[in-house]
Design an enzyme around this catalytic site. Structure first.
Site, mmCIF file in Angstrom:
data_model
loop_
_atom_site.group_PDB
_atom_site.id
_atom_site.type_symbol
_atom_site.label_atom_id
_atom_site.label_comp_id
_atom_site.label_asym_id
_atom_site.label_seq_id
_atom_site.Cartn_x
_atom_site.Cartn_y
_atom_site.Cartn_z
ATOM 1 N N TYR A 1 4.786 -20.365 7.723
ATOM 2 C CA TYR A 1 6.312 -19.262 7.049
ATOM 3 C C TYR A 1 6.134 -19.331 5.350
ATOM 4 O O TYR A 1 6.476 -18.567 4.986
ATOM 5 C CB TYR A 1 7.583 -19.381 6.925
ATOM 6 C CG TYR A 1 8.894 -18.583 6.672
ATOM 7 C CD1 TYR A 1 8.730 -17.404 6.602
ATOM 8 C CD2 TYR A 1 9.723 -19.867 5.911
ATOM 9 C CE1 TYR A 1 10.029 -16.871 6.218
ATOM 10 C CE2 TYR A 1 10.374 -18.942 5.182
ATOM 11 C CZ TYR A 1 10.936 -17.478 5.781
ATOM 12 O OH TYR A 1 11.120 -16.698 5.141
ATOM 13 N N GLY B 1 0.967 -1.140 -0.116
ATOM 14 C CA GLY B 1 -0.127 -0.003 -0.038
ATOM 15 C C GLY B 1 1.159 1.365 -0.115
ATOM 16 O O GLY B 1 0.539 2.279 -0.879
#
Ligand code: UDP
Length: 339
Positions: free
Chosen positions: A145, A102
């Site tokens: 992960y 973003g």
């Protein structure tokens, strides 16, 4: 360029900070020190092209001024760390990647994701090309992960396709070198520290599983080349069949494996480290972690063709440099037992 590096005080992040500052770029380093360390960036503090912000990248991100690139390197990356911090690992791969993307979108900055060979899971093909989709168990302890990074790749490609963001994805294979922590938990650091302390080397399982180890300087060179590669779509038709992974409309925005293709077993790396340190430590066998990949080796044809990059440091050279580093670390840690 003005560059933000999340996880900039970590093992790879801090080497990137050093490299980019020395190449004349302005670097803003962001880290919350979950697994990163102030020592890694101590040499850069006070430099006029370096700034540090202590911050969790999962929170709303605001950075003053323009940015040309955002490099998202924040994440626990050693199995020991991501097993200790499973939720933080999922959050930084998911929420942290979203925030970093973003910010890159708001600044119209180039975005580079530090992804991983773990996206291939316990691979059923060896070596692994980028076109391989992987063999991942989502609910395994390692899944925190693997799935966070797979989500991060999906999110990065969505920002590229939907928002036309200029994005890059590096799939980083096992990397070692100075600035790893004594208690990092990964195989090279464990074995070197054990050998130097005269303790037995802890081989998990029978040691026949393989990995391919890249020296950190080589890896950083590959990352910088991927970052600086032109965003224009490369000429994929090279008029040759010798570069198969350049076909099928793959561009610089698709994942690129970065690692050293020399594959060794864990027992071989243990023997090499015993020889190079001159240690008389023996070897002991411990339990193999759940879903520990049996083989791992990068196919680096894309990196070679797109970036003209291949590792140049031999395993022997790289291990010797890393052994020197750990000797110093162990000397220093005598006065500081918290290491
Ligand atoms: N390993 C080992 N002894 C150790 C640490 C790791 O035998 O003290 C093995 C581990 O089981 C794996 C390989 O070495 O097969 C590489 O482990 P590492 O934690 O470095 O990273 P991974 O490649 O699994 O992410």
């Amino acid at each position: 360029m003005r560059i933000l590096i999340t996880g900039g005080a970590g093992f790879l992040g801090s080497h990137l900070c050093t490299s980019l500052v020395s190449q004349g770029h302005d670097v803003i380093c962001m880290d919350n020190f979950l697994t990163g360390r102030p020592e890694n960036i101590a040499g850069l503090m006070g430099h006029d092209r370096f700034r540090f912000i202590k911050y969790n990248v999962c929170d709303y991100l605001h950075v003053d001024g323009s940015l040309d690139a955002v490099l998202h390197f924040a994440s626990p990356a050693s199995p020991r760390d991501y097993l200790e911090y499973p939720i933080a690992t999922l959050k930084v791969g998911a929420l942290g990647t979203h925030k970093a993307l973003g910010l890159a979108k708001a600044k119209r900055a180039r975005f580079l994701l530090a992804s991983t060979s773990e996206v291939y899971g316990d691979p059923l093909v060896n070596p692994q090309p980028e076109s391989y989709w992987g063999n991942v168990n989502p609910i395994s302890p390692r899944g925190v992960y693997d799935e966070a990074k797979r989500f991060a790749e999906a999110m990065t490609m969505a920002y590229h396709r939907y928002h036309r963001l200029d994005t890059r994805i590096a799939r980083i294979f096992n990397t070692y070198g100075p600035r790893m922590r004594i208690r990092d938990g990964r195989v090279v650091s464990n074995f070197i520290v054990q050998a130097l302390r005269g303790e037995p080397l802890t081989v998990y399982g029978d040691g026949s599983q393989t990995r391919s180890f890249c020296y950190v300087d080589d890896l950083i060179e590959g990352i910088v080349r991927l970052l600086l590669a032109p965003s224009t779509e490369p000429s994929v038709d090279q008029g040759t069949d010798t570069v198969p992974y350049l076909r099928h409309n793959w561009t610089i925005h698709h994942p690129v494996n970065l690692g050293n293709p020399r594959e060794v077993t864990v027992l071989e790396i243990a023997t090499m480290i015993l020889q190079l340190t001159g240690s008389s430590s023996g070897i002991k066998h411990d339990d193999l972690p759940v879903d520990d990949p049996k083989v791992r080796r990068p196919d680096i044809q894309r990196a070679q063709a797109l970036l003209h990059w291949s590792p140049t440091t031999s395993l022997e050279q790289g291990l010797s440099l890393t052994i020197d580093y750990f000797r110093e670390q162990l000397k220093a840690s005598h006065s500081s037992p918290s290491h």
